[in-house]
Scaffold this motif. Structure first.
Motif, PDB file in Angstrom:
ATOM      1  N   HIS A 153       0.850  -1.188   0.000  1.00 49.77           N
ATOM      2  CA  HIS A 153       0.000   0.000   0.000  1.00 49.77           C
ATOM      3  C   HIS A 153       0.891   1.246   0.000  1.00 49.77           C
ATOM      4  N   ALA A 154       0.671   2.130  -0.952  1.00 48.30           N
ATOM      5  CA  ALA A 154       1.471   3.359  -1.037  1.00 48.30           C
ATOM      6  C   ALA A 154       0.735   4.374  -1.899  1.00 48.30           C
ATOM      7  N   SER A 155       1.107   5.656  -1.736  1.00 41.65           N
ATOM      8  CA  SER A 155       0.402   6.736  -2.431  1.00 41.65           C
ATOM      9  C   SER A 155       1.061   7.149  -3.741  1.00 41.65           C
ATOM     10  N   SER A 156       2.261   6.657  -4.024  1.00 43.95           N
ATOM     11  CA  SER A 156       2.925   6.942  -5.297  1.00 43.95           C
ATOM     12  C   SER A 156       3.991   5.880  -5.526  1.00 43.95           C
ATOM     13  N   ALA A 157       4.547   5.878  -6.734  1.00 43.22           N
ATOM     14  CA  ALA A 157       5.572   4.873  -7.048  1.00 43.22           C
ATOM     15  C   ALA A 157       6.807   5.049  -6.168  1.00 43.22           C
ATOM     16  N   GLU A 158       7.274   6.283  -6.019  1.00 45.62           N
ATOM     17  CA  GLU A 158       8.468   6.510  -5.206  1.00 45.62           C
ATOM     18  C   GLU A 158       8.185   6.285  -3.725  1.00 45.62           C
ATOM     19  N   ASP A 159       6.975   6.617  -3.277  1.00 50.20           N
ATOM     20  CA  ASP A 159       6.617   6.400  -1.875  1.00 50.20           C
ATOM     21  C   ASP A 159       6.677   4.922  -1.500  1.00 50.20           C
ATOM     22  N   MET A 160       6.514   4.046  -2.482  1.00 47.78           N
ATOM     23  CA  MET A 160       6.581   2.620  -2.203  1.00 47.78           C
ATOM     24  C   MET A 160       7.924   2.247  -1.594  1.00 47.78           C
ATOM     25  N   TYR A 167      16.682   8.106  -2.886  1.00 45.83           N
ATOM     26  CA  TYR A 167      16.539   7.153  -3.978  1.00 45.83           C
ATOM     27  C   TYR A 167      16.660   7.871  -5.307  1.00 45.83           C
ATOM     28  N   VAL A 168      17.363   7.259  -6.231  1.00 44.73           N
ATOM     29  CA  VAL A 168      17.461   7.777  -7.590  1.00 44.73           C
ATOM     30  C   VAL A 168      16.545   6.921  -8.455  1.00 44.73           C
ATOM     31  N   VAL A 169      15.540   7.551  -9.053  1.00 46.77           N
ATOM     32  CA  VAL A 169      14.577   6.799  -9.846  1.00 46.77           C
ATOM     33  C   VAL A 169      14.461   7.421 -11.236  1.00 46.77           C
ATOM     34  N   GLU A 170      14.056   6.585 -12.172  1.00 42.42           N
ATOM     35  CA  GLU A 170      13.845   7.034 -13.555  1.00 42.42           C
ATOM     36  C   GLU A 170      12.406   6.717 -13.927  1.00 42.42           C
ATOM     37  N   SER A 171      11.672   7.730 -14.355  1.00 42.05           N
ATOM     38  CA  SER A 171      10.275   7.531 -14.739  1.00 42.05           C
ATOM     39  C   SER A 171      10.213   6.870 -16.113  1.00 42.05           C
ATOM     40  N   ILE A 172       9.522   5.735 -16.169  1.00 42.00           N
ATOM     41  CA  ILE A 172       9.307   5.076 -17.454  1.00 42.00           C
ATOM     42  C   ILE A 172       8.062   5.630 -18.115  1.00 42.00           C
ATOM     43  N   CYS A 173       7.071   5.945 -17.318  1.00 42.06           N
ATOM     44  CA  CYS A 173       5.865   6.608 -17.852  1.00 42.06           C
ATOM     45  C   CYS A 173       5.120   7.289 -16.717  1.00 42.06           C
ATOM     46  N   VAL A 232      11.865  -2.175 -10.024  1.00 42.75           N
ATOM     47  CA  VAL A 232      10.778  -1.443 -10.691  1.00 42.75           C
ATOM     48  C   VAL A 232       9.614  -1.286  -9.719  1.00 42.75           C
ATOM     49  N   CYS A 233       9.020  -0.096  -9.702  1.00 41.73           N
ATOM     50  CA  CYS A 233       7.821   0.157  -8.898  1.00 41.73           C
ATOM     51  C   CYS A 233       6.687   0.581  -9.836  1.00 41.73           C
ATOM     52  N   VAL A 234       5.553  -0.074  -9.693  1.00 46.67           N
ATOM     53  CA  VAL A 234       4.372   0.234 -10.512  1.00 46.67           C
ATOM     54  C   VAL A 234       3.264   0.695  -9.574  1.00 46.67           C
ATOM     55  N   HIS A 235       2.750   1.891  -9.818  1.00 42.18           N
ATOM     56  CA  HIS A 235       1.695   2.420  -8.951  1.00 42.18           C
ATOM     57  C   HIS A 235       0.370   2.452  -9.705  1.00 42.18           C
ATOM     58  N   VAL A 236      -0.665   1.895  -9.075  1.00 45.75           N
ATOM     59  CA  VAL A 236      -1.994   1.882  -9.672  1.00 45.75           C
ATOM     60  C   VAL A 236      -2.929   2.754  -8.834  1.00 45.75           C
ATOM     61  N   VAL A 248      -2.971   2.176 -14.250  1.00 43.35           N
ATOM     62  CA  VAL A 248      -1.559   2.272 -13.918  1.00 43.35           C
ATOM     63  C   VAL A 248      -1.158   3.727 -14.106  1.00 43.35           C
ATOM     64  N   GLY A 249      -0.789   4.378 -12.996  1.00 46.09           N
ATOM     65  CA  GLY A 249      -0.469   5.800 -13.063  1.00 46.09           C
ATOM     66  C   GLY A 249       1.004   6.080 -13.272  1.00 46.09           C
ATOM     67  N   GLU A 250       1.870   5.246 -12.671  1.00 47.32           N
ATOM     68  CA  GLU A 250       3.322   5.476 -12.759  1.00 47.32           C
ATOM     69  C   GLU A 250       4.067   4.153 -12.842  1.00 47.32           C
ATOM     70  N   ILE A 251       5.139   4.171 -13.594  1.00 44.28           N
ATOM     71  CA  ILE A 251       6.109   3.076 -13.579  1.00 44.28           C
ATOM     72  C   ILE A 251       7.486   3.724 -13.476  1.00 44.28           C
ATOM     73  N   ILE A 252       8.244   3.352 -12.445  1.00 43.46           N
ATOM     74  CA  ILE A 252       9.578   3.915 -12.293  1.00 43.46           C
ATOM     75  C   ILE A 252      10.606   2.799 -12.174  1.00 43.46           C
ATOM     76  N   ARG A 253      11.809   3.090 -12.637  1.00 41.07           N
ATOM     77  CA  ARG A 253      12.931   2.178 -12.477  1.00 41.07           C
ATOM     78  C   ARG A 253      13.811   2.721 -11.353  1.00 41.07           C
ATOM     79  N   VAL A 254      14.212   1.867 -10.422  1.00 41.77           N
ATOM     80  CA  VAL A 254      15.043   2.276  -9.293  1.00 41.77           C
ATOM     81  C   VAL A 254      16.504   2.153  -9.717  1.00 41.77           C
ATOM     82  N   LYS A 255      17.227   3.279  -9.684  1.00 36.24           N
ATOM     83  CA  LYS A 255      18.609   3.320 -10.180  1.00 36.24           C
ATOM     84  C   LYS A 255      19.649   3.185  -9.073  1.00 36.24           C
TER      85      LYS A 255
END
Length: 330
Positions: free
Chosen positions: A248-255, A324-330, A288-292, A310-317
């Motif tokens: 449970h989380a409010s955004s991809a990075e918050d995960m 955290y350094v993340v890259e937004s895929i979409c 990878v974090c996927v937020h719905v 699916v609102g966000e997909i990020i790659r954890v760098k």
């Protein structure tokens, strides 16, 4: 009689006016509020059941009986007024007075059985994600075998998306899943399904530890929520690539920060790690974090429908300067 059959018998007997909802395969959630007010979600539509004919005494009787059916004991105006139970593909949450103001309340979630769960292509057709997002996730999870976390609020479709991704796993890979109720139904041949049972001491932590001795190619944890987090991250970091869980989380990075908190809370007794050390460990484990999301939209017909996307997909760098350094895929 199976435990699920017994629970369904309790529901039918105590909440007879709702039997048509329990039997309808398109109804996935039945919500009973104080005063006998009933709502249900059916095929994504929120519907109000007019004149349900339920009295508070019936709801209370159902909650007490449900608790007994899963070896729990609840009673109104006592220290134990909640029931939270999972039985096969049912998840039940009930509350009595005084915790539930104005009268008892009950929520029953029904998960679809195997063969009826949507695959990734069907989720694209429904608009939960785009074809490009589906292609990215398939490549990351199946081909590159990245560890993925799927996050979002309650009822946002985390398990539905996770199940669809698991359907893409090659048949020769050994998959071990850990859940507290049978929600994942990917219909894989090389699949071992393990269930927790906290009332009998079979905790998620113990079951996750067991999976590491059972030669998994991939570990699927239905939900990360507590003491199992330490062992989950250890499993993610120990060569079981292409593993997956939800949170449970409010955004991809918050995960990532939620996982960090859960990880700290799940450390063995007398163990401690600095936030930087935990952050680095999580960044190496979760790729990878996927937020719905879940929202309600009113259609032209005036009906209110739940929309899951699916609102966000990020790659954890990695981690730099404590962040955290993340890259937004979409």
């Amino acid at each position: 009689m199976s435990e699920k059959a017994h629970v369904m018998e309790v529901l039918r007997k105590n909440l007879e006016p709702l039997n048509s909802l329990f039997e309808d395969p398109l109804v996935n959630e039945v919500m009973v509020n104080a005063g006998g007010i009933v709502y249900a979600e059916r095929a994504g539509e929120m519907i109000f059941i007019e004149d349900a004919g339920l009295k508070d005494v019936q709801i209370e009787s159902a909650i007490v009986a449900l608790a007994k059916s899963v070896n729990e004991n609840v009673q109104a105006n006592s220290a134990k007024t909640f029931i939270s139970a999972s039985v096969e593909n049912l998840r039940i949450a009930g509350a009595l007075a005084p915790a539930s103001h104005g009268g008892p309340s009950l929520c029953i979630r029904k998960h679809q059985q195997g063969g009826k769960r949507p695959n990734l292509g069907q989720l694209v057709e429904r608009g939960m994600l785009t074809q490009q997002q589906a292609d990215w996730l398939t490549d990351l999870f199946v081909t590159e075998k990245k560890n993925i976390m799927v996050g979002g609020p309650t009822g946002s479709g985390k398990t539905t998306l996770a199940n669809a991704l698991c359907m893409c796993i090659p048949a020769y890979e050994r998959v071990i899943s850990v859940e507290d109720s049978l929600e994942l139904e990917p219909e894989l041949k090389h699949h071992v399904r393990l269930l927790t049972n906290a009332s009998k001491g079979v905790t998620a932590q113990l079951v996750v530890q067991h999976t590491l001795r059972s030669r998994p190619d991939r570990l699927i944890l239905g939900e990360t929520r507590g003491s199992e987090t330490f062992d989950l991250i250890r499993a993610f970091n120990s060569g079981h690539d292409g593993s997956l869980s939800t949170v449970h989380a409010s955004s991809a990075e918050d995960m990532l920060y939620v996982l960090e908190m859960l990880y700290q809370m799940s450390l063995p007794p007398d163990a401690s790690l600095s936030p930087d050390a935990v952050r680095g460990y999580i960044a190496r484990a979760v790729h990878v974090c996927v937020h719905v999301t879940r929202s309600v939209e009113q259609g032209d017909d005036g009906k209110f429908n739940y929309v899951r996307r699916v609102g966000e997909i990020i790659r954890v760098k990695g981690v730099e300067n404590g962040k955290y350094v993340v890259e937004s895929i979409c």
